[in-house]
Design an enzyme around this catalytic site. Structure first.
Site, PDB file in Angstrom:
ATOM      1  N   ASN A  27     -19.122 138.064 -21.540  1.00 21.82           N
ATOM      2  CA  ASN A  27     -19.063 138.105 -20.012  1.00 21.82           C
ATOM      3  C   ASN A  27     -20.103 138.896 -19.396  1.00 21.82           C
ATOM      4  O   ASN A  27     -20.435 140.082 -19.934  1.00 21.82           O
ATOM      5  CB  ASN A  27     -17.791 138.252 -19.185  1.00 21.82           C
ATOM      6  CG  ASN A  27     -16.484 137.473 -19.702  1.00 21.82           C
ATOM      7  OD1 ASN A  27     -16.748 136.428 -20.427  1.00 21.82           O
ATOM      8  ND2 ASN A  27     -15.391 137.938 -19.545  1.00 21.82           N
ATOM      9  N   HIS A  76     -23.749 139.504 -23.949  1.00 14.29           N
ATOM     10  CA  HIS A  76     -24.798 138.608 -23.411  1.00 14.29           C
ATOM     11  C   HIS A  76     -25.400 139.109 -22.086  1.00 14.29           C
ATOM     12  O   HIS A  76     -25.894 138.160 -21.096  1.00 14.29           O
ATOM     13  CB  HIS A  76     -23.811 137.108 -22.975  1.00 14.29           C
ATOM     14  CG  HIS A  76     -23.593 136.614 -24.209  1.00 14.29           C
ATOM     15  ND1 HIS A  76     -22.506 135.792 -24.323  1.00 14.29           N
ATOM     16  CD2 HIS A  76     -23.959 136.547 -25.700  1.00 14.29           C
ATOM     17  CE1 HIS A  76     -22.323 135.397 -25.454  1.00 14.29           C
ATOM     18  NE2 HIS A  76     -23.137 135.802 -26.246  1.00 14.29           N
ATOM     19  N   CYS A  90     -42.332 141.720  -9.785  1.00 17.87           N
ATOM     20  CA  CYS A  90     -42.285 142.894  -9.895  1.00 17.87           C
ATOM     21  C   CYS A  90     -43.239 143.990  -9.229  1.00 17.87           C
ATOM     22  O   CYS A  90     -44.205 143.404  -8.927  1.00 17.87           O
ATOM     23  CB  CYS A  90     -42.666 143.126 -11.357  1.00 17.87           C
ATOM     24  SG  CYS A  90     -42.752 145.097 -12.039  1.00 17.87           S
TER      25      CYS A  90
HETATM   26  N1  APR Z   1      -6.319 133.560 -19.943  1.00 17.48           N
HETATM   27  C1  APR Z   1      -6.579 133.218 -21.145  1.00 17.48           C
HETATM   28  N2  APR Z   1      -7.637 132.301 -21.569  1.00 17.48           N
HETATM   29  C2  APR Z   1      -8.045 131.442 -20.732  1.00 17.48           C
HETATM   30  C3  APR Z   1      -7.632 131.543 -19.361  1.00 17.48           C
HETATM   31  C4  APR Z   1      -6.802 132.620 -18.991  1.00 17.48           C
HETATM   32  N3  APR Z   1      -6.464 132.541 -17.518  1.00 17.48           N
HETATM   33  N4  APR Z   1      -8.425 130.593 -18.609  1.00 17.48           N
HETATM   34  C5  APR Z   1      -9.009 129.827 -19.559  1.00 17.48           C
HETATM   35  N5  APR Z   1      -9.037 130.513 -20.843  1.00 17.48           N
HETATM   36  C6  APR Z   1      -9.622 130.107 -21.945  1.00 17.48           C
HETATM   37  C7  APR Z   1      -9.978 128.801 -22.311  1.00 17.48           C
HETATM   38  O1  APR Z   1      -8.775 128.134 -22.951  1.00 17.48           O
HETATM   39  C8  APR Z   1     -11.185 128.799 -23.185  1.00 17.48           C
HETATM   40  O2  APR Z   1     -10.636 128.769 -24.651  1.00 17.48           O
HETATM   41  O3  APR Z   1     -10.903 130.889 -22.029  1.00 17.48           O
HETATM   42  C9  APR Z   1     -11.747 129.921 -22.902  1.00 17.48           C
HETATM   43  C10 APR Z   1     -13.148 130.030 -22.384  1.00 17.48           C
HETATM   44  O4  APR Z   1     -14.046 129.622 -23.265  1.00 17.48           O
HETATM   45  P1  APR Z   1     -15.501 129.216 -22.608  1.00 17.48           P
HETATM   46  O5  APR Z   1     -15.458 128.539 -21.372  1.00 17.48           O
HETATM   47  O6  APR Z   1     -16.165 128.507 -23.760  1.00 17.48           O
HETATM   48  O7  APR Z   1     -16.128 130.685 -22.369  1.00 17.48           O
HETATM   49  P2  APR Z   1     -16.630 131.605 -23.579  1.00 17.48           P
HETATM   50  O8  APR Z   1     -15.879 131.556 -24.824  1.00 17.48           O
HETATM   51  O9  APR Z   1     -16.888 132.900 -23.053  1.00 17.48           O
HETATM   52  O10 APR Z   1     -18.272 131.143 -23.611  1.00 17.48           O
HETATM   53  C11 APR Z   1     -19.037 131.924 -24.599  1.00 17.48           C
HETATM   54  O11 APR Z   1     -20.868 130.435 -24.020  1.00 17.48           O
HETATM   55  O12 APR Z   1     -21.777 129.424 -22.170  1.00 17.48           O
HETATM   56  C12 APR Z   1     -21.877 130.515 -22.922  1.00 17.48           C
HETATM   57  O13 APR Z   1     -23.022 132.705 -22.613  1.00 17.48           O
HETATM   58  C13 APR Z   1     -21.938 132.109 -22.293  1.00 17.48           C
HETATM   59  O14 APR Z   1     -20.671 133.949 -22.560  1.00 17.48           O
HETATM   60  C14 APR Z   1     -20.702 132.536 -22.802  1.00 17.48           C
HETATM   61  C15 APR Z   1     -20.559 131.967 -24.082  1.00 17.48           C
END
Ligand code: APR
Length: 246
Positions: A100, A117, A146
């Protein structure tokens, strides 16, 4: 929530915890995830907003989008999931390795954080690398320049196709190799190299616990999957630790 005896035993034995977190942990703070039902990437094209080429093609548009996201981040608060992780530092050696860019783990009081990230509240000059924090910019819809070299200022986030910067990943790997329990919280765990972190923890013998509202590609790797919202489950784990005084 009933926790299984093996997990309770692992919590009792453990000295160091690793929290590998994704957008899901901030969902209850009102920040969109990327791939879930209302995920950002279902509505917007990452290649038009979160890549180096997109920024070079239309820097004002990309800047404006990150300012919009930054305003959302600043108008939200960490949730009980973030605070529980910070509180667990009283009982364990805790490391947070997050994908995040929202700075909410730091705002909740966590101290050992690796931002794989980057962070949406930091910016830097693409030419001379001078760093700027976000308060220094007036315009939301015009990419700033800048003060030192007139270079374009960009958010300190890792865009698609870019390598991770700094030591966040090697430090994260080190924590993964040393942790007793690795919690994989709110992530689809499909974006690499970040997603190697929980795999490394498993490879080095950690007990791996997934916390997610639904199964993911990582679920088969976990020793235990706890289905539900992280803002509800993590405080319950904290209470379990406090009541058991570990
Ligand atoms: N509690 C637990 N899990 C949750 C909740 C919650 N309240 N709400 C959503 N989720 C889960 C979803 O089911 C999903 O598996 O969180 C996950 C979010 O996944 P993504 O949207 O793919 O996010 P992330 O894994 O952080 O993405 C990775 O991708 O877009 C790039 O750079 C960006 O850091 C990011 C990376």
């Amino acid at each position: 929530m009933e926790f299984n005896p093996e997990f309770i035993e692992q919590l009792k034995k453990a000295k160091s915890l690793l929290f590998f977190t994704g957008a899901g942990i901030s969902a209850e703070s009102g920040i969109s995830t990327f791939r879930g039902k209302d995920g950002l990437w279902n509505k917007l094209k990452p290649e038009e907003l979160a890549s180096f080429d997109a920024f070079m093609k239309n820097p004002d548009l990309v800047w404006e989008w990150y300012q919009y996201r930054k305003d959302i981040v600043e108008s939200t608060e960490p949730n009980p999931g973030h605070f529980a992780i910070a509180e667990l530092e009283k009982y364990y050696n805790v490391n947070v390795v997050t994908q995040n860019v929202d700075n909410l783990h730091a705002r909740a009081g966590s101290t050992n954080i690796e931002e794989l990230h980057g962070s949406i509240v930091r910016n830097f000059c693409m030419d001379c690398n001078a760093f700027y924090n976000h308060q220094e910019f007036e315009f939301k819809n015009k990419v700033p320049r800048c003060k030192k070299c007139n270079g374009l200022i960009r958010p300190d986030v890792v865009w698609f196709g870019e390598s991770l910067r700094g030591n966040a990943f090697p430090n994260g790997e080190k924590s993964a190799k040393q942790c007793d329990i690795c919690f994989v919280v709110g992530t689809s765990a499909i974006v690499y190299p970040a997603a190697y972190i929980p795999l490394t923890a498993k490879q080095y013998g950690a007990y791996v616990v997934e916390i997610n509202i639904e199964p993911t590609e990582f679920s088969s790797q976990a020793n235990l999957s706890l289905w539900g919202k992280s803002g509800e489950i993590l405080p319950e784990i904290l209470s379990l630790v406090i009541s058991g005084k570990k």
